[in-house]
Design a protein around this motif. Structure first.
Motif, PDB file in Angstrom:
ATOM      1  N   PHE A  54       3.988   5.721   4.256  1.00  0.00           N
ATOM      2  CA  PHE A  54       4.532   4.439   4.697  1.00  0.00           C
ATOM      3  C   PHE A  54       5.992   4.266   4.285  1.00  0.00           C
ATOM      4  CE2 PHE A  54      -0.061   3.291   3.673  1.00  0.00           C
ATOM      5  CZ  PHE A  54      -0.495   3.600   4.947  1.00  0.00           C
ATOM      6  N   HIS A  55       6.372   4.911   3.177  1.00  0.00           N
ATOM      7  CA  HIS A  55       7.738   4.793   2.656  1.00  0.00           C
ATOM      8  C   HIS A  55       8.200   6.189   2.255  1.00  0.00           C
ATOM      9  CE1 HIS A  55       5.217   1.249   1.510  1.00  0.00           C
ATOM     10  NE2 HIS A  55       6.109   0.664   2.276  1.00  0.00           N
ATOM     11  N   MET A 100       9.811   7.590  -0.967  1.00  0.00           N
ATOM     12  CA  MET A 100       9.087   7.795  -2.233  1.00  0.00           C
ATOM     13  C   MET A 100       8.595   9.241  -2.249  1.00  0.00           C
ATOM     14  SD  MET A 100       6.836   4.277  -2.258  1.00  0.00           S
ATOM     15  CE  MET A 100       6.129   4.556  -3.889  1.00  0.00           C
ATOM     16  N   CYS A 135       5.134   9.307   0.218  1.00  0.00           N
ATOM     17  CA  CYS A 135       4.337   8.199   0.743  1.00  0.00           C
ATOM     18  C   CYS A 135       4.555   8.139   2.248  1.00  0.00           C
ATOM     19  CB  CYS A 135       4.756   6.885   0.083  1.00  0.00           C
ATOM     20  SG  CYS A 135       4.032   5.442   0.885  1.00  0.00           S
ATOM     21  N   ALA A 160       0.857  -1.185   0.000  1.00  0.00           N
ATOM     22  CA  ALA A 160       0.000   0.000   0.000  1.00  0.00           C
ATOM     23  C   ALA A 160       0.895   1.236   0.000  1.00  0.00           C
ATOM     24  CB  ALA A 160      -0.896  -0.009   1.234  1.00  0.00           C
ATOM     25  N   HIS A 161       0.503   2.248  -0.751  1.00  0.00           N
ATOM     26  CA  HIS A 161       1.229   3.520  -0.760  1.00  0.00           C
ATOM     27  C   HIS A 161       0.248   4.668  -0.531  1.00  0.00           C
ATOM     28  CE1 HIS A 161       4.885   1.614  -2.098  1.00  0.00           C
ATOM     29  NE2 HIS A 161       4.375   1.202  -3.241  1.00  0.00           N
TER      30      HIS A 161
HETATM   31 CU   LIG Z   1       4.756   3.583   0.028  1.00  0.00          CU
END
Ligand SMILES: [Cu+2]
Lengths: 106, 173
Positions: free
Chosen positions: A94-95, A98, A92, A58-59
């Motif tokens: 979560f990350h 990105m 993003c 998921a992003h």
């Molecule tokens: Cu992500």
């Protein structure tokens, strides 16, 4: 008969012109292997962004200035319409490695 | 806690160093096992955090770890099946698992904000250590191109998680 018909056509043209601005475009932004591409996109208010997530993760596309926060489930495409002009950096949640930029003109 | 933490990191880099010093690069079956184990460890830590964390950002982070590492490990299993590679247990995997079990027990004794801080601090250190092992040992040693590419995705994922953990940690102070 004739005046009424003319009125209908004018109404149709007007509402058409309001609902679908001539320049509205659909732009694709892809998340693949934890990379956003293109990393820089120019668009206009009213354009639709098609967010394509090719990953099994998921992003999100989260604007640093809070203008938008789009959630992309794994292997799904979601769309959003640009409402505000500006140069918006997004990432993003979560990350956060990105990152990309959307330049939106009025 | 900091002694434990640095011990875990030292062990990881030592393992990498030892393997390199002997000139014995890990084989693809060993690399697959190490990478898979690294994911399993973070899933277990995440599951513990989901039940123990009190801060909502910490809990959301833990849910992300479980989700992402389960997803990437499923992909790893599919790949080894396709390549007909049987992951092979090895000293690095064993040491990693042992250290992780100790850490889980240690974190299990903490509560509330103390737990949240310790979990996130360990996640930062752990992801950093795994990133180092991926970059300097596992990716360069992998011979199969698909395995190498999956490890490269894994590296970007772990780097992303490390940054996410750092954001969460900054919010706890
Ligand atoms: Cu992500």
């Amino acid at each position: 008969m004739l005046p009424r018909r003319t009125f209908l056509i004018v109404t149709a043209l007007l509402s058409g012109a309001i609902a679908v601005p001539a320049h509205a475009a659909t732009i694709q932004i892809v998340m693949d292997n934890l990379v956003v591409s293109p990393a820089q996109v120019t668009a206009r208010v009213g354009d639709t962004i098609e967010w394509i997530n090719k990953d099994i993760f998921a992003h999100t596309a989260t604007a640093r200035n809070g203008d938008f926060d789009v959630a992309m489930p794994p292997k799904k495409t979601v769309t959003s319409v640009l409402k505000k002009a500006g140069t918006v950096e997004y990432y993003c949640r979560f990350h956060p490695n990105m990152k990309a930029v959307l330049t939106i003109s009025p | 806690m900091f002694v434990r933490l640095s011990a875990a990191i030292a062990a990881l880099s030592l393992l990498g160093g030892a393997a390199l010093a002997q000139g014995a690069k890990p084989t693809d079956p060993q690399i697959a096992h190490i990478a898979y184990t690294a994911g399993v460890i973070d899933v277990a830590a995440g599951k513990q955090a989901i039940t123990k964390a009190s801060n909502k950002d910490v809990k959301a982070f833990a849910e992300g770890m479980v989700r992402d590492h389960e997803a990437v490990n499923k992909q790893a299993l599919d790949l080894v099946k396709k390549l007909k590679v049987t992951p092979e247990d090895n000293d690095t995997s064993k040491t990693l698992s042992k250290q992780a079990a100790d850490k889980l027990a240690e974190l299990g004794k903490l509560k509330g904000a103390d737990y949240d801080k310790a979990y996130i601090a360990n996640e930062i250190a752990y992801h950093k250590a795994v990133n180092g092992a991926l970059e300097t040992l596992l990716i360069p040693s992998a011979s199969n191109a698909e395995l190498k590419s999956l490890l490269q995705t894994g590296l970007k994922l772990f780097q992303g998680h490390q940054q996410h953990a750092e954001h969460v940690a900054a919010g706890l102070k």
